[in-house]
Design an enzyme around this catalytic site. Structure first.
Site, PDB file in Angstrom:
ATOM      1  N   LYS A  96       0.809  -1.199   0.000  1.00 27.70           N
ATOM      2  CA  LYS A  96       0.000   0.000   0.000  1.00 27.70           C
ATOM      3  C   LYS A  96       0.848   1.257   0.000  1.00 27.70           C
ATOM      4  O   LYS A  96       0.386   2.337  -0.341  1.00 27.70           O
ATOM      5  CB  LYS A  96      -0.879   0.016   1.265  1.00 27.70           C
ATOM      6  CG  LYS A  96      -1.826  -1.130   1.409  1.00 27.70           C
ATOM      7  CD  LYS A  96      -2.519  -0.994   2.802  1.00 27.70           C
ATOM      8  CE  LYS A  96      -3.278  -2.251   3.144  1.00 27.70           C
ATOM      9  NZ  LYS A  96      -3.822  -2.181   4.532  1.00 27.70           N
ATOM     10  N   GLY A  97       2.105   1.089   0.430  1.00 25.31           N
ATOM     11  CA  GLY A  97       2.945   2.240   0.757  1.00 25.31           C
ATOM     12  C   GLY A  97       3.132   3.290  -0.327  1.00 25.31           C
ATOM     13  O   GLY A  97       3.342   4.459  -0.014  1.00 25.31           O
TER      14      GLY A  97
ATOM     15  N   GLU B  36       7.979   2.283  -5.794  1.00 21.19           N
ATOM     16  CA  GLU B  36       8.080   1.820  -4.407  1.00 21.19           C
ATOM     17  C   GLU B  36       8.131   3.013  -3.462  1.00 21.19           C
ATOM     18  O   GLU B  36       8.632   4.088  -3.827  1.00 21.19           O
ATOM     19  CB  GLU B  36       9.391   1.023  -4.240  1.00 21.19           C
ATOM     20  CG  GLU B  36       9.201  -0.466  -4.135  1.00 21.19           C
ATOM     21  CD  GLU B  36       8.665  -0.907  -2.784  1.00 21.19           C
ATOM     22  OE1 GLU B  36       7.645  -0.350  -2.322  1.00 21.19           O
ATOM     23  OE2 GLU B  36       9.257  -1.801  -2.189  1.00 21.19           O
ATOM     24  N   ASP B  37       7.668   2.810  -2.240  1.00 21.40           N
ATOM     25  CA  ASP B  37       7.757   3.874  -1.242  1.00 21.40           C
ATOM     26  C   ASP B  37       9.201   4.051  -0.759  1.00 21.40           C
ATOM     27  O   ASP B  37       9.742   5.145  -0.775  1.00 21.40           O
ATOM     28  CB  ASP B  37       6.804   3.607  -0.058  1.00 21.40           C
ATOM     29  CG  ASP B  37       6.910   2.191   0.511  1.00 21.40           C
ATOM     30  OD1 ASP B  37       7.736   1.387   0.017  1.00 21.40           O
ATOM     31  OD2 ASP B  37       6.164   1.880   1.460  1.00 21.40           O
TER      32      ASP B  37
ATOM     33  N   ASP C 201      14.850  -0.350   1.800  1.00 20.23           N
ATOM     34  CA  ASP C 201      15.460  -0.471   3.127  1.00 20.23           C
ATOM     35  C   ASP C 201      16.553  -1.546   3.071  1.00 20.23           C
ATOM     36  O   ASP C 201      17.672  -1.264   2.648  1.00 20.23           O
ATOM     37  CB  ASP C 201      14.331  -0.791   4.116  1.00 20.23           C
ATOM     38  CG  ASP C 201      14.756  -0.782   5.568  1.00 20.23           C
ATOM     39  OD1 ASP C 201      15.531   0.095   5.948  1.00 20.23           O
ATOM     40  OD2 ASP C 201      14.292  -1.658   6.322  1.00 20.23           O
TER      41      ASP C 201
ATOM     42  N   LYS D 151      17.215   4.111   2.064  1.00 25.53           N
ATOM     43  CA  LYS D 151      18.067   4.112   3.254  1.00 25.53           C
ATOM     44  C   LYS D 151      19.288   3.247   2.949  1.00 25.53           C
ATOM     45  O   LYS D 151      19.325   2.077   3.331  1.00 25.53           O
ATOM     46  CB  LYS D 151      17.310   3.490   4.439  1.00 25.53           C
ATOM     47  CG  LYS D 151      16.180   4.324   4.978  1.00 25.53           C
ATOM     48  CD  LYS D 151      15.734   3.795   6.341  1.00 25.53           C
ATOM     49  CE  LYS D 151      14.343   3.283   6.293  1.00 25.53           C
ATOM     50  NZ  LYS D 151      13.801   2.844   7.597  1.00 25.53           N
TER      51      LYS D 151
ATOM     52  N   PHE E 160      12.818   5.625  11.029  1.00 26.61           N
ATOM     53  CA  PHE E 160      11.568   5.006  10.611  1.00 26.61           C
ATOM     54  C   PHE E 160      10.592   6.126  10.308  1.00 26.61           C
ATOM     55  O   PHE E 160      10.282   6.940  11.169  1.00 26.61           O
ATOM     56  CB  PHE E 160      10.990   4.067  11.674  1.00 26.61           C
ATOM     57  CG  PHE E 160       9.870   3.234  11.126  1.00 26.61           C
ATOM     58  CD1 PHE E 160      10.144   2.057  10.440  1.00 26.61           C
ATOM     59  CD2 PHE E 160       8.550   3.649  11.242  1.00 26.61           C
ATOM     60  CE1 PHE E 160       9.110   1.300   9.885  1.00 26.61           C
ATOM     61  CE2 PHE E 160       7.512   2.903  10.687  1.00 26.61           C
ATOM     62  CZ  PHE E 160       7.795   1.722  10.016  1.00 26.61           C
TER      63      PHE E 160
ATOM     64  N   ASP F 139       3.206   3.707   6.559  1.00 29.53           N
ATOM     65  CA  ASP F 139       2.466   3.483   7.808  1.00 29.53           C
ATOM     66  C   ASP F 139       3.352   3.059   8.965  1.00 29.53           C
ATOM     67  O   ASP F 139       4.486   2.620   8.793  1.00 29.53           O
ATOM     68  CB  ASP F 139       1.452   2.369   7.601  1.00 29.53           C
ATOM     69  CG  ASP F 139       2.123   0.986   7.521  1.00 29.53           C
ATOM     70  OD1 ASP F 139       3.084   0.849   6.739  1.00 29.53           O
ATOM     71  OD2 ASP F 139       1.709   0.072   8.246  1.00 29.53           O
TER      72      ASP F 139
ATOM     73  N   ARG G 293      -0.798   6.697   7.256  1.00 31.53           N
ATOM     74  CA  ARG G 293      -0.597   6.759   5.801  1.00 31.53           C
ATOM     75  C   ARG G 293      -1.174   8.049   5.212  1.00 31.53           C
ATOM     76  O   ARG G 293      -0.714   8.541   4.195  1.00 31.53           O
ATOM     77  CB  ARG G 293      -1.302   5.580   5.110  1.00 31.53           C
ATOM     78  CG  ARG G 293      -0.674   4.224   5.372  1.00 31.53           C
ATOM     79  CD  ARG G 293      -1.258   3.190   4.407  1.00 31.53           C
ATOM     80  NE  ARG G 293      -1.042   1.824   4.861  1.00 31.53           N
ATOM     81  CZ  ARG G 293       0.060   1.110   4.625  1.00 31.53           C
ATOM     82  NH1 ARG G 293       1.054   1.637   3.953  1.00 31.53           N
ATOM     83  NH2 ARG G 293       0.175  -0.124   5.056  1.00 31.53           N
TER      84      ARG G 293
HETATM   85  P1  5GP Z   1      13.044  -3.836   2.305  1.00 30.42           P
HETATM   86  O1  5GP Z   1      12.490  -5.040   1.628  1.00 30.42           O
HETATM   87  O2  5GP Z   1      13.873  -2.947   1.426  1.00 30.42           O
HETATM   88  O3  5GP Z   1      13.743  -4.179   3.595  1.00 30.42           O
HETATM   89  O4  5GP Z   1      11.820  -3.020   2.842  1.00 30.42           O
HETATM   90  C1  5GP Z   1      10.963  -2.377   2.050  1.00 30.42           C
HETATM   91  C2  5GP Z   1       9.640  -2.207   2.738  1.00 30.42           C
HETATM   92  O5  5GP Z   1       9.746  -2.083   4.176  1.00 30.42           O
HETATM   93  C3  5GP Z   1       9.042  -0.909   2.279  1.00 30.42           C
HETATM   94  O6  5GP Z   1       8.341  -1.076   1.076  1.00 30.42           O
HETATM   95  C4  5GP Z   1       8.181  -0.528   3.451  1.00 30.42           C
HETATM   96  O7  5GP Z   1       6.927  -1.160   3.335  1.00 30.42           O
HETATM   97  C5  5GP Z   1       8.910  -1.061   4.657  1.00 30.42           C
HETATM   98  N1  5GP Z   1       9.757  -0.001   5.275  1.00 30.42           N
HETATM   99  C6  5GP Z   1      11.094   0.077   5.292  1.00 30.42           C
HETATM  100  N2  5GP Z   1      11.520   1.179   5.933  1.00 30.42           N
HETATM  101  C7  5GP Z   1      10.398   1.830   6.326  1.00 30.42           C
HETATM  102  C8  5GP Z   1      10.172   3.053   7.036  1.00 30.42           C
HETATM  103  O8  5GP Z   1      11.076   3.801   7.444  1.00 30.42           O
HETATM  104  N3  5GP Z   1       8.863   3.376   7.257  1.00 30.42           N
HETATM  105  C9  5GP Z   1       7.814   2.607   6.847  1.00 30.42           C
HETATM  106  N4  5GP Z   1       6.600   3.033   7.128  1.00 30.42           N
HETATM  107  N5  5GP Z   1       8.001   1.456   6.160  1.00 30.42           N
HETATM  108  C10 5GP Z   1       9.285   1.071   5.917  1.00 30.42           C
HETATM  109 MG    MG Z   2       6.427  -1.227   0.561  1.00 28.37          MG
END
Ligand code: 5GP
Ligand code: MG
Length: 184
Positions: free
Chosen positions: A47-48, A103-104, A107, A136, A160, A167, A173
């Site tokens: 949803k992000g 993508e939002d 990470d 990040k 975060f 969210d 959101r």
């Molecule tokens: P990754 O797979 O790169 O570890 O994580 C990606 C997903 O983790 C993002 O699409 C998001 O949903 C969630 N995420 C990672 N960091 C954050 C953050 O700082 N805030 C929020 N709300 N979601 C995050």
């Molecule tokens: Mg996401």
């Protein structure tokens, strides 16, 4: 504490105006990159990225077809195994198409890697680029070090963040700005 967190207690990191102007710039870069295309497929990751996707497509100078995908993790017991699967695949056939995944935030890099592999190897698209509003880099896992977004809005420290689609436990959101939550 965090369960009762109110939006007034969230420190603003990027205002509505800052987000709008960066999204416009990013849309400019993306439009330039795809300027010769008339059938770009934009895939928002739910949803992000729903607000980012909505704002981005309105600033694009190239026509696009809009689709959405939802991902989920396979859970083993209470711990997430870290494996991801694509669910709610109402995607039309995108074989041979040019796809921009929206993508939002990137990470660990696990989701971005999954999406790239999924579209390139399973769907067999012609091209797959990723636009992420936030990145990040300091959080990237070694095994996903090679993963990067092709278009990035803001690089941030190890915070975060919530708002503008992102969210915390399905809350915040709807905030028009992005703020930081202290998770200790
Ligand atoms: P990754 O797979 O790169 O570890 O994580 C990606 C997903 O983790 C993002 O699409 C998001 O949903 C969630 N995420 C990672 N960091 C954050 C953050 O700082 N805030 C929020 N709300 N979601 C995050
Ligand atoms: Mg996401």
């Amino acid at each position: 504490m965090l369960e009762t967190l109110k939006k007034e207690e969230i420190k603003v990191l990027y205002s509505e105006e800052t987000l709008a102007s960066r999204v416009k710039e990013l849309a400019g870069e993306i439009s330039e990159y795809y300027k010769d295309l008339d059938n770009l497929i934009v895939v928002g990751v739910l949803k992000g990225s729903f607000i980012f996707t909505a704002d981005l497509v309105r600033d694009l100078k190239v026509p696009c077809q809009l689709e959405f995908i939802k991902l989920s993790s396979y859970e083993d017991g209470t711990e997430s195994s870290g494996k991801i699967k694509a669910v709610d695949l109402s995607l039309p056939a995108l074989h041979g198409k040019d796809v921009l995944v929206v993508e939002d935030i990137v990470d660990s890099g696990r989701t971005a890697k999954f999406l790239k592999d999924y579209f390139e190897q399973q769907v067999e698209v012609k091209s797959c680029k990723i636009a992420a509003l936030f990145d990040k880099p300091c959080r990237r896992l070694e095994e996903f070090k090679i993963v990067h977004a092709d278009f990035t809005g803001f690089e941030i420290e190890d915070h975060f963040i919530v708002g503008y689609g992102l969210d915390f436990a399905q809350k915040f959101r709807e905030l028009p700005y992005v703020g930081v939550i202290e998770i200790s």
